[in-house]
Scaffold this motif. Structure first.
Motif, PDB file in Angstrom:
ATOM      1  N   THR A  90       0.879  -1.322   0.032  1.00  0.00           N
ATOM      2  CA  THR A  90       0.059  -0.234   0.094  1.00  0.00           C
ATOM      3  C   THR A  90       0.864   1.238   0.018  1.00  0.00           C
ATOM      4  O   THR A  90       2.128   1.191   0.628  1.00  0.00           O
ATOM      5  CB  THR A  90      -0.826   0.209   1.277  1.00  0.00           C
ATOM      6  N   THR A  91       0.327   2.273  -0.441  1.00  0.00           N
ATOM      7  CA  THR A  91       1.205   3.702  -0.454  1.00  0.00           C
ATOM      8  C   THR A  91       0.310   4.715   0.529  1.00  0.00           C
ATOM      9  O   THR A  91       0.642   5.726   0.648  1.00  0.00           O
ATOM     10  CB  THR A  91       0.913   4.328  -1.769  1.00  0.00           C
ATOM     11  N   ARG A  92      -0.584   4.014   1.269  1.00  0.00           N
ATOM     12  CA  ARG A  92      -1.468   4.789   2.113  1.00  0.00           C
ATOM     13  C   ARG A  92      -1.046   4.565   3.638  1.00  0.00           C
ATOM     14  O   ARG A  92      -1.229   3.372   3.970  1.00  0.00           O
ATOM     15  CB  ARG A  92      -3.127   4.664   1.924  1.00  0.00           C
ATOM     16  N   ALA A  93      -0.875   5.657   4.299  1.00  0.00           N
ATOM     17  CA  ALA A  93      -0.667   5.355   5.743  1.00  0.00           C
ATOM     18  C   ALA A  93      -1.975   4.688   6.673  1.00  0.00           C
ATOM     19  O   ALA A  93      -1.761   4.170   7.418  1.00  0.00           O
ATOM     20  CB  ALA A  93      -0.513   6.966   6.427  1.00  0.00           C
ATOM     21  N   SER A  94      -3.023   5.325   6.192  1.00  0.00           N
ATOM     22  CA  SER A  94      -4.154   4.715   6.883  1.00  0.00           C
ATOM     23  C   SER A  94      -4.258   3.163   6.695  1.00  0.00           C
ATOM     24  O   SER A  94      -4.528   2.376   7.584  1.00  0.00           O
ATOM     25  CB  SER A  94      -5.373   5.497   6.527  1.00  0.00           C
ATOM     26  N   THR A  95      -4.068   2.632   5.347  1.00  0.00           N
ATOM     27  CA  THR A  95      -4.054   1.198   5.088  1.00  0.00           C
ATOM     28  C   THR A  95      -2.804   0.461   6.047  1.00  0.00           C
ATOM     29  O   THR A  95      -3.203  -0.399   6.485  1.00  0.00           O
ATOM     30  CB  THR A  95      -4.279   0.859   3.668  1.00  0.00           C
ATOM     31  N   ALA A  96      -1.739   1.166   5.966  1.00  0.00           N
ATOM     32  CA  ALA A  96      -0.788   0.622   6.648  1.00  0.00           C
ATOM     33  C   ALA A  96      -1.036   0.550   7.932  1.00  0.00           C
ATOM     34  O   ALA A  96      -0.597  -0.922   8.713  1.00  0.00           O
ATOM     35  CB  ALA A  96       0.486   1.369   6.301  1.00  0.00           C
ATOM     36  N   ARG A  97      -1.658   1.402   8.707  1.00  0.00           N
ATOM     37  CA  ARG A  97      -1.726   1.243  10.245  1.00  0.00           C
ATOM     38  C   ARG A  97      -2.832   0.203  10.481  1.00  0.00           C
ATOM     39  O   ARG A  97      -2.718  -0.642  11.227  1.00  0.00           O
ATOM     40  CB  ARG A  97      -2.513   2.555  10.538  1.00  0.00           C
ATOM     41  N   ALA A  98      -3.896   0.233   9.496  1.00  0.00           N
ATOM     42  CA  ALA A  98      -4.906  -0.806   9.656  1.00  0.00           C
ATOM     43  C   ALA A  98      -4.278  -2.275   9.438  1.00  0.00           C
ATOM     44  O   ALA A  98      -4.733  -3.118  10.327  1.00  0.00           O
ATOM     45  CB  ALA A  98      -6.173  -0.658   8.818  1.00  0.00           C
ATOM     46  N   ALA A  99      -3.588  -2.377   8.647  1.00  0.00           N
ATOM     47  CA  ALA A  99      -3.029  -3.651   8.108  1.00  0.00           C
ATOM     48  C   ALA A  99      -1.924  -4.353   9.203  1.00  0.00           C
ATOM     49  O   ALA A  99      -1.961  -5.430   9.483  1.00  0.00           O
ATOM     50  CB  ALA A  99      -2.444  -3.666   6.890  1.00  0.00           C
ATOM     51  N   VAL A 100      -1.164  -3.318   9.679  1.00  0.00           N
ATOM     52  CA  VAL A 100      -0.481  -3.923  10.922  1.00  0.00           C
ATOM     53  C   VAL A 100      -1.273  -4.137  11.969  1.00  0.00           C
ATOM     54  O   VAL A 100      -0.935  -5.284  12.920  1.00  0.00           O
ATOM     55  CB  VAL A 100       0.589  -2.708  11.138  1.00  0.00           C
ATOM     56  N   ALA A 101      -2.450  -3.718  12.304  1.00  0.00           N
ATOM     57  CA  ALA A 101      -3.191  -3.671  13.394  1.00  0.00           C
ATOM     58  C   ALA A 101      -3.715  -5.211  13.186  1.00  0.00           C
ATOM     59  O   ALA A 101      -4.279  -6.081  14.193  1.00  0.00           O
ATOM     60  CB  ALA A 101      -4.382  -2.989  13.481  1.00  0.00           C
ATOM     61  N   ALA A 102      -4.067  -5.314  12.014  1.00  0.00           N
ATOM     62  CA  ALA A 102      -4.532  -6.712  11.457  1.00  0.00           C
ATOM     63  C   ALA A 102      -3.747  -8.060  11.385  1.00  0.00           C
ATOM     64  O   ALA A 102      -3.979  -9.151  11.326  1.00  0.00           O
ATOM     65  CB  ALA A 102      -5.505  -6.759  10.284  1.00  0.00           C
ATOM     66  N   GLY A 103      -2.226  -7.603  11.611  1.00  0.00           N
ATOM     67  CA  GLY A 103      -1.337  -8.843  11.559  1.00  0.00           C
ATOM     68  C   GLY A 103      -0.166  -8.638  10.606  1.00  0.00           C
ATOM     69  O   GLY A 103       0.587  -9.520  10.541  1.00  0.00           O
ATOM     70  N   ALA A 104      -0.133  -7.647   9.666  1.00  0.00           N
ATOM     71  CA  ALA A 104       0.868  -7.380   8.758  1.00  0.00           C
ATOM     72  C   ALA A 104       1.938  -6.985   9.676  1.00  0.00           C
ATOM     73  O   ALA A 104       2.037  -6.203  10.426  1.00  0.00           O
ATOM     74  CB  ALA A 104       0.509  -6.543   7.819  1.00  0.00           C
ATOM     75  N   ARG A 105       3.327  -7.726   9.181  1.00  0.00           N
ATOM     76  CA  ARG A 105       4.758  -7.064   9.637  1.00  0.00           C
ATOM     77  C   ARG A 105       5.605  -5.996   9.058  1.00  0.00           C
ATOM     78  O   ARG A 105       6.731  -5.601   9.345  1.00  0.00           O
ATOM     79  CB  ARG A 105       5.401  -8.476  10.353  1.00  0.00           C
ATOM     80  N   ILE A 106       5.193  -6.079   7.752  1.00  0.00           N
ATOM     81  CA  ILE A 106       6.207  -5.390   6.736  1.00  0.00           C
ATOM     82  C   ILE A 106       4.888  -4.309   5.958  1.00  0.00           C
ATOM     83  O   ILE A 106       3.784  -4.797   5.574  1.00  0.00           O
ATOM     84  CB  ILE A 106       6.550  -6.247   5.736  1.00  0.00           C
ATOM     85  N   VAL A 107       5.383  -3.220   5.968  1.00  0.00           N
ATOM     86  CA  VAL A 107       4.528  -2.338   4.921  1.00  0.00           C
ATOM     87  C   VAL A 107       5.271  -2.104   3.340  1.00  0.00           C
ATOM     88  O   VAL A 107       6.500  -1.836   3.785  1.00  0.00           O
ATOM     89  CB  VAL A 107       4.057  -0.729   5.441  1.00  0.00           C
ATOM     90  N   ASN A 108       4.675  -2.514   2.386  1.00  0.00           N
ATOM     91  CA  ASN A 108       5.429  -2.505   0.945  1.00  0.00           C
ATOM     92  C   ASN A 108       4.973  -1.184   0.584  1.00  0.00           C
ATOM     93  O   ASN A 108       3.829  -1.442  -0.128  1.00  0.00           O
ATOM     94  CB  ASN A 108       5.421  -3.731   0.480  1.00  0.00           C
ATOM     95  N   ASP A 109       5.763  -0.072   0.336  1.00  0.00           N
ATOM     96  CA  ASP A 109       5.236   0.990  -0.206  1.00  0.00           C
ATOM     97  C   ASP A 109       5.815   1.329  -1.376  1.00  0.00           C
ATOM     98  O   ASP A 109       7.209   1.821  -1.298  1.00  0.00           O
ATOM     99  CB  ASP A 109       5.478   2.350   0.858  1.00  0.00           C
ATOM    100  N   VAL A 110       5.258   1.214  -2.450  1.00  0.00           N
ATOM    101  CA  VAL A 110       5.763   1.145  -3.701  1.00  0.00           C
ATOM    102  C   VAL A 110       6.229   2.782  -4.203  1.00  0.00           C
ATOM    103  O   VAL A 110       6.998   2.924  -5.044  1.00  0.00           O
ATOM    104  CB  VAL A 110       4.929   0.590  -5.072  1.00  0.00           C
ATOM    105  N   SER A 111       5.556   3.555  -3.286  1.00  0.00           N
ATOM    106  CA  SER A 111       6.126   4.994  -3.638  1.00  0.00           C
ATOM    107  C   SER A 111       7.180   5.645  -2.560  1.00  0.00           C
ATOM    108  O   SER A 111       7.497   6.638  -2.673  1.00  0.00           O
ATOM    109  CB  SER A 111       4.857   5.735  -3.337  1.00  0.00           C
ATOM    110  N   GLY A 112       7.786   4.695  -1.743  1.00  0.00           N
ATOM    111  CA  GLY A 112       8.784   5.036  -0.966  1.00  0.00           C
ATOM    112  C   GLY A 112       8.450   6.517  -0.202  1.00  0.00           C
ATOM    113  O   GLY A 112       9.135   7.226   0.182  1.00  0.00           O
ATOM    114  N   GLY A 113       7.118   6.319   0.414  1.00  0.00           N
ATOM    115  CA  GLY A 113       6.957   7.468   1.036  1.00  0.00           C
ATOM    116  C   GLY A 113       6.460   8.859   0.487  1.00  0.00           C
ATOM    117  O   GLY A 113       5.858  10.015   1.042  1.00  0.00           O
ATOM    118  N   LEU A 114       6.207   8.734  -0.966  1.00  0.00           N
ATOM    119  CA  LEU A 114       6.215   9.849  -1.480  1.00  0.00           C
ATOM    120  C   LEU A 114       4.781  10.097  -1.984  1.00  0.00           C
ATOM    121  O   LEU A 114       4.139  11.429  -2.154  1.00  0.00           O
ATOM    122  CB  LEU A 114       6.722   9.956  -2.824  1.00  0.00           C
ATOM    123  N   ALA A 115       3.695   8.989  -2.054  1.00  0.00           N
ATOM    124  CA  ALA A 115       2.371   9.163  -2.305  1.00  0.00           C
ATOM    125  C   ALA A 115       1.455   9.706  -1.038  1.00  0.00           C
ATOM    126  O   ALA A 115       0.622  10.574  -1.459  1.00  0.00           O
ATOM    127  CB  ALA A 115       1.697   8.047  -2.690  1.00  0.00           C
TER     128      ALA A 115
END
Ligand code: PMM
Length: 271
Positions: A90-115
Protein backbone atom coordinates in the motif's frame (compact mmCIF):
# COMPACT_ATOMS: atom_id res chain seq x y z
CA UNK A 1 34.51 -19.52 1.08
CA UNK A 2 30.89 -18.55 1.63
CA UNK A 3 28.42 -19.50 -1.09
CA UNK A 4 25.55 -17.50 -2.50
CA UNK A 5 22.77 -16.86 0.03
CA UNK A 6 19.28 -17.90 -0.80
CA UNK A 7 16.97 -14.89 -0.99
CA UNK A 8 13.66 -14.95 0.82
CA UNK A 9 10.63 -15.34 -1.42
CA UNK A 10 7.80 -12.83 -1.12
CA UNK A 11 4.67 -14.25 -2.77
CA UNK A 12 2.36 -11.81 -4.58
CA UNK A 13 -1.28 -11.86 -3.51
CA UNK A 14 -3.18 -9.22 -5.45
CA UNK A 15 -6.76 -8.81 -4.24
CA UNK A 16 -7.82 -6.57 -7.10
CA UNK A 17 -10.30 -7.00 -9.91
CA UNK A 18 -7.83 -5.55 -12.44
CA UNK A 19 -4.49 -7.11 -11.56
CA UNK A 20 -2.53 -7.58 -14.79
CA UNK A 21 -1.04 -10.83 -13.67
CA UNK A 22 -3.90 -12.85 -12.21
CA UNK A 23 -6.79 -11.12 -13.95
CA UNK A 24 -8.77 -10.53 -10.77
CA UNK A 25 -8.97 -14.27 -10.10
CA UNK A 26 -8.45 -13.79 -6.36
CA UNK A 27 -10.92 -10.98 -5.90
CA UNK A 28 -12.73 -12.84 -3.21
CA UNK A 29 -11.59 -13.22 0.39
CA UNK A 30 -11.82 -17.02 0.66
CA UNK A 31 -10.07 -17.56 -2.69
CA UNK A 32 -7.41 -15.03 -1.79
CA UNK A 33 -6.71 -16.73 1.55
CA UNK A 34 -6.51 -20.08 -0.19
CA UNK A 35 -4.06 -18.67 -2.74
CA UNK A 36 -1.99 -17.13 0.07
CA UNK A 37 -1.72 -20.55 1.68
CA UNK A 38 -0.69 -22.04 -1.67
CA UNK A 39 2.03 -19.40 -2.04
CA UNK A 40 3.32 -20.24 1.46
CA UNK A 41 3.25 -23.98 0.72
CA UNK A 42 5.18 -23.33 -2.51
CA UNK A 43 8.00 -21.59 -0.62
CA UNK A 44 6.98 -17.99 0.00
CA UNK A 45 8.08 -16.95 3.51
CA UNK A 46 6.35 -13.59 3.08
CA UNK A 47 2.89 -13.06 1.58
CA UNK A 48 2.39 -9.57 0.14
CA UNK A 49 -1.28 -8.60 0.11
CA UNK A 50 -2.28 -5.72 -2.18
CA UNK A 51 -5.66 -4.13 -2.82
CA UNK A 52 -4.80 -1.53 -5.43
CA UNK A 53 -3.37 -2.29 -8.85
CA UNK A 54 -0.12 -0.56 -9.75
CA UNK A 55 -0.17 -1.73 -13.37
CA UNK A 56 0.92 0.94 -15.82
CA UNK A 57 -2.01 3.32 -16.34
CA UNK A 58 -4.10 1.86 -13.46
CA UNK A 59 -6.51 4.19 -11.67
CA UNK A 60 -6.42 4.50 -7.87
CA UNK A 61 -9.14 3.17 -5.58
CA UNK A 62 -10.24 4.90 -2.37
CA UNK A 63 -8.83 3.93 1.02
CA UNK A 64 -12.06 2.24 2.16
CA UNK A 65 -12.16 -0.01 -0.92
CA UNK A 66 -8.49 -0.88 -0.56
CA UNK A 67 -8.97 -1.78 3.11
CA UNK A 68 -12.13 -3.81 2.44
CA UNK A 69 -10.05 -5.89 0.06
CA UNK A 70 -6.90 -6.46 2.09
CA UNK A 71 -7.89 -6.50 5.77
CA UNK A 72 -10.08 -9.65 5.76
CA UNK A 73 -7.36 -11.47 3.80
CA UNK A 74 -4.64 -10.42 6.26
CA UNK A 75 -6.81 -11.46 9.22
CA UNK A 76 -7.66 -14.76 7.55
CA UNK A 77 -4.03 -15.56 6.74
CA UNK A 78 -2.94 -14.52 10.23
CA UNK A 79 -5.28 -17.20 11.60
CA UNK A 80 -4.65 -19.86 8.96
CA UNK A 81 -0.87 -19.49 8.57
CA UNK A 82 0.56 -18.11 11.81
CA UNK A 83 4.13 -18.73 10.60
CA UNK A 84 3.80 -16.73 7.39
CA UNK A 85 5.11 -13.18 7.56
CA UNK A 86 2.46 -10.89 6.12
CA UNK A 87 3.12 -7.75 4.17
CA UNK A 88 0.70 -5.12 2.90
CA UNK A 89 1.31 -3.52 -0.48
CA UNK A 90 0.00 0.00 0.00
CA UNK A 91 1.03 3.63 -0.48
CA UNK A 92 -1.46 4.85 2.17
CA UNK A 93 -0.63 5.48 5.80
CA UNK A 94 -4.20 4.67 6.92
CA UNK A 95 -4.11 1.27 5.18
CA UNK A 96 -0.64 0.58 6.55
CA UNK A 97 -1.84 1.29 10.09
CA UNK A 98 -4.97 -0.87 9.74
CA UNK A 99 -3.01 -3.72 8.11
CA UNK A 100 -0.37 -3.76 10.87
CA UNK A 101 -3.18 -3.86 13.45
CA UNK A 102 -4.64 -6.83 11.52
CA UNK A 103 -1.33 -8.73 11.59
CA UNK A 104 0.97 -7.44 8.83
CA UNK A 105 4.63 -7.06 9.82
CA UNK A 106 5.87 -5.38 6.67
CA UNK A 107 4.53 -2.31 4.85
CA UNK A 108 5.49 -2.49 1.18
CA UNK A 109 5.20 1.08 -0.10
CA UNK A 110 5.90 1.28 -3.84
CA UNK A 111 6.02 5.07 -3.54
CA UNK A 112 8.85 5.18 -0.97
CA UNK A 113 6.80 7.57 1.16
CA UNK A 114 6.10 10.02 -1.67
CA UNK A 115 2.41 9.24 -2.29
CA UNK A 116 1.17 9.94 1.23
CA UNK A 117 2.82 12.64 3.38
CA UNK A 118 1.82 10.71 6.53
CA UNK A 119 3.45 7.42 5.53
CA UNK A 120 7.00 7.79 6.91
CA UNK A 121 5.80 9.20 10.24
CA UNK A 122 3.27 6.37 10.53
CA UNK A 123 5.91 3.72 9.83
CA UNK A 124 8.24 5.27 12.41
CA UNK A 125 5.42 5.06 14.95
CA UNK A 126 4.35 1.51 14.00
CA UNK A 127 7.96 0.23 14.17
CA UNK A 128 7.23 -2.28 11.42
CA UNK A 129 9.47 -3.32 8.54
CA UNK A 130 9.30 -0.92 5.60
CA UNK A 131 9.89 -1.60 1.91
CA UNK A 132 10.94 1.73 0.39
CA UNK A 133 10.64 1.51 -3.37
CA UNK A 134 11.88 3.86 -6.09
CA UNK A 135 8.93 5.81 -7.51
CA UNK A 136 8.41 8.98 -9.48
CA UNK A 137 4.68 9.31 -10.10
CA UNK A 138 1.31 7.54 -9.75
CA UNK A 139 0.78 4.52 -12.02
CA UNK A 140 -1.68 6.39 -14.23
CA UNK A 141 1.07 8.74 -15.44
CA UNK A 142 4.35 7.03 -14.53
CA UNK A 143 5.17 6.28 -18.18
CA UNK A 144 5.68 10.01 -18.72
CA UNK A 145 8.49 9.98 -16.12
CA UNK A 146 10.54 7.15 -17.64
CA UNK A 147 13.39 9.38 -18.79
CA UNK A 148 16.94 8.82 -17.58
CA UNK A 149 20.45 9.64 -18.76
CA UNK A 150 21.92 7.05 -16.42
CA UNK A 151 19.10 4.90 -14.97
CA UNK A 152 21.21 3.05 -12.40
CA UNK A 153 22.87 6.19 -10.99
CA UNK A 154 19.60 8.18 -10.96
CA UNK A 155 17.48 5.45 -9.38
CA UNK A 156 20.22 4.81 -6.81
CA UNK A 157 20.50 8.48 -5.92
CA UNK A 158 16.71 9.01 -5.73
CA UNK A 159 16.44 5.93 -3.51
CA UNK A 160 19.23 7.24 -1.29
CA UNK A 161 17.22 10.44 -0.81
CA UNK A 162 14.13 8.44 0.22
CA UNK A 163 16.25 6.36 2.58
CA UNK A 164 17.62 9.54 4.16
CA UNK A 165 14.08 10.94 4.52
CA UNK A 166 12.87 7.72 6.15
CA UNK A 167 15.77 7.66 8.63
CA UNK A 168 15.32 11.39 9.38
CA UNK A 169 11.67 10.67 10.21
CA UNK A 170 12.72 8.11 12.80
CA UNK A 171 12.56 4.79 10.94
CA UNK A 172 15.46 2.59 12.05
CA UNK A 173 17.67 1.79 9.07
CA UNK A 174 17.61 -1.90 10.07
CA UNK A 175 13.88 -1.93 9.40
CA UNK A 176 14.21 -0.55 5.88
CA UNK A 177 14.33 -2.68 2.75
CA UNK A 178 15.06 -0.82 -0.49
CA UNK A 179 13.71 -1.72 -3.92
CA UNK A 180 14.71 -0.16 -7.27
CA UNK A 181 11.09 -0.54 -8.46
CA UNK A 182 11.38 -2.45 -11.74
CA UNK A 183 8.68 -1.25 -14.15
CA UNK A 184 7.83 1.88 -12.13
CA UNK A 185 8.50 4.93 -14.33
CA UNK A 186 10.93 2.75 -16.27
CA UNK A 187 11.09 1.53 -19.83
CA UNK A 188 12.38 -1.92 -20.72
CA UNK A 189 15.99 -0.74 -21.21
CA UNK A 190 15.96 0.97 -17.79
CA UNK A 191 14.75 -2.22 -16.09
CA UNK A 192 17.48 -4.25 -17.79
CA UNK A 193 20.14 -1.71 -16.82
CA UNK A 194 19.06 -2.07 -13.19
CA UNK A 195 18.95 -5.87 -13.34
CA UNK A 196 22.48 -5.76 -14.74
CA UNK A 197 23.70 -3.55 -11.87
CA UNK A 198 21.98 -4.91 -8.75
CA UNK A 199 25.21 -4.56 -6.79
CA UNK A 200 24.77 -0.77 -7.01
CA UNK A 201 21.75 -1.25 -4.72
CA UNK A 202 23.04 -3.97 -2.39
CA UNK A 203 25.99 -1.59 -1.76
CA UNK A 204 23.68 0.95 -0.08
CA UNK A 205 23.86 -0.98 3.19
CA UNK A 206 20.20 -2.02 3.47
CA UNK A 207 18.42 -5.22 2.59
CA UNK A 208 17.30 -5.13 -1.05
CA UNK A 209 14.12 -6.55 -2.56
CA UNK A 210 13.33 -6.78 -6.26
CA UNK A 211 10.05 -7.41 -8.05
CA UNK A 212 10.70 -8.55 -11.60
CA UNK A 213 7.86 -11.05 -11.68
CA UNK A 214 5.88 -11.17 -14.95
CA UNK A 215 6.79 -7.59 -15.81
CA UNK A 216 6.78 -6.19 -19.31
CA UNK A 217 10.55 -6.05 -19.63
CA UNK A 218 10.45 -9.88 -19.54
CA UNK A 219 7.74 -10.14 -22.19
CA UNK A 220 7.89 -11.64 -25.63
CA UNK A 221 5.45 -10.75 -28.40
CA UNK A 222 2.01 -12.24 -27.74
CA UNK A 223 2.89 -13.91 -24.43
CA UNK A 224 0.73 -14.00 -21.30
CA UNK A 225 2.07 -12.86 -17.88
CA UNK A 226 2.37 -16.46 -16.50
CA UNK A 227 4.55 -17.31 -19.52
CA UNK A 228 7.14 -14.91 -18.02
CA UNK A 229 7.64 -17.12 -14.94
CA UNK A 230 10.71 -18.85 -16.36
CA UNK A 231 12.42 -15.51 -17.08
CA UNK A 232 11.32 -14.35 -13.62
CA UNK A 233 13.04 -17.34 -12.02
CA UNK A 234 16.20 -16.58 -14.01
CA UNK A 235 16.16 -13.02 -12.61
CA UNK A 236 15.67 -14.47 -9.11
CA UNK A 237 18.95 -16.34 -9.54
CA UNK A 238 20.75 -13.20 -10.76
CA UNK A 239 19.34 -11.40 -7.72
CA UNK A 240 20.71 -14.11 -5.43
CA UNK A 241 24.17 -13.81 -6.93
CA UNK A 242 24.04 -10.02 -6.41
CA UNK A 243 23.19 -10.47 -2.71
CA UNK A 244 19.55 -9.40 -2.89
CA UNK A 245 17.63 -10.20 0.29
CA UNK A 246 14.22 -11.05 -1.19
CA UNK A 247 12.46 -11.52 -4.50
CA UNK A 248 8.77 -10.75 -5.01
CA UNK A 249 7.21 -13.37 -7.30
CA UNK A 250 3.83 -14.68 -8.41
CA UNK A 251 5.06 -18.26 -8.86
CA UNK A 252 7.40 -19.34 -6.05
CA UNK A 253 7.73 -22.88 -7.42
CA UNK A 254 10.09 -21.98 -10.28
CA UNK A 255 12.15 -19.62 -8.13
CA UNK A 256 12.50 -22.38 -5.50
CA UNK A 257 13.68 -24.70 -8.28
CA UNK A 258 16.44 -22.35 -9.39
CA UNK A 259 17.46 -21.71 -5.78
CA UNK A 260 17.61 -25.46 -5.13
CA UNK A 261 20.48 -25.74 -7.58
CA UNK A 262 22.97 -25.12 -4.78
CA UNK A 263 22.29 -21.88 -2.94
CA UNK A 264 22.95 -21.97 0.77
CA UNK A 265 20.29 -21.25 3.35
CA UNK A 266 19.83 -17.61 4.23
CA UNK A 267 20.86 -17.17 7.84
CA UNK A 268 19.46 -13.66 8.23
CA UNK A 269 15.93 -14.84 9.02
CA UNK A 270 12.82 -13.23 7.56
CA UNK A 271 12.11 -10.25 9.77
N1 PMM B 1 5.64 -4.39 -8.22
C1 PMM B 1 4.30 -4.35 -8.22
C2 PMM B 1 3.59 -4.18 -7.02
N2 PMM B 1 4.23 -4.06 -5.85
N3 PMM B 1 6.23 -3.98 -4.63
C3 PMM B 1 7.57 -3.99 -4.61
N4 PMM B 1 8.21 -3.82 -3.43
N5 PMM B 1 8.31 -4.13 -5.73
C4 PMM B 1 7.74 -4.28 -6.95
O1 PMM B 1 8.48 -4.38 -7.96
C5 PMM B 1 6.31 -4.26 -7.04
C6 PMM B 1 5.59 -4.11 -5.82
C7 PMM B 1 3.55 -4.45 -9.52
O2 PMM B 1 3.36 -5.71 -9.94
P1 PMM B 1 2.15 -6.74 -9.51
O3 PMM B 1 0.94 -6.37 -10.28
O4 PMM B 1 2.72 -8.02 -9.89
O5 PMM B 1 1.85 -6.68 -8.07
Amino acid sequence: MRGVSRPIIMGVLNVTPDSFSDGGQFNDTALAIRHGLELAAAGAAIIDVGGESTRPGAAQVDAATEQQRVLPVIRGLRAAAPNAVLSVDTTRASTARAAVAAGARIVNDVSGGLADPDMLRTIAELRCEYVCQHWRAPSAVMGDYATYKDPVAEVRSELQQRLAAAVATGIAVERIIIDPGLGFAKARQHDWAIVGSLAAFTDLGCRVLIGASRKRFLSQPGDTPPERDLATAAISLLAAVAGVWAVRVHNPTLTVKVFDCGLIADDAGVV
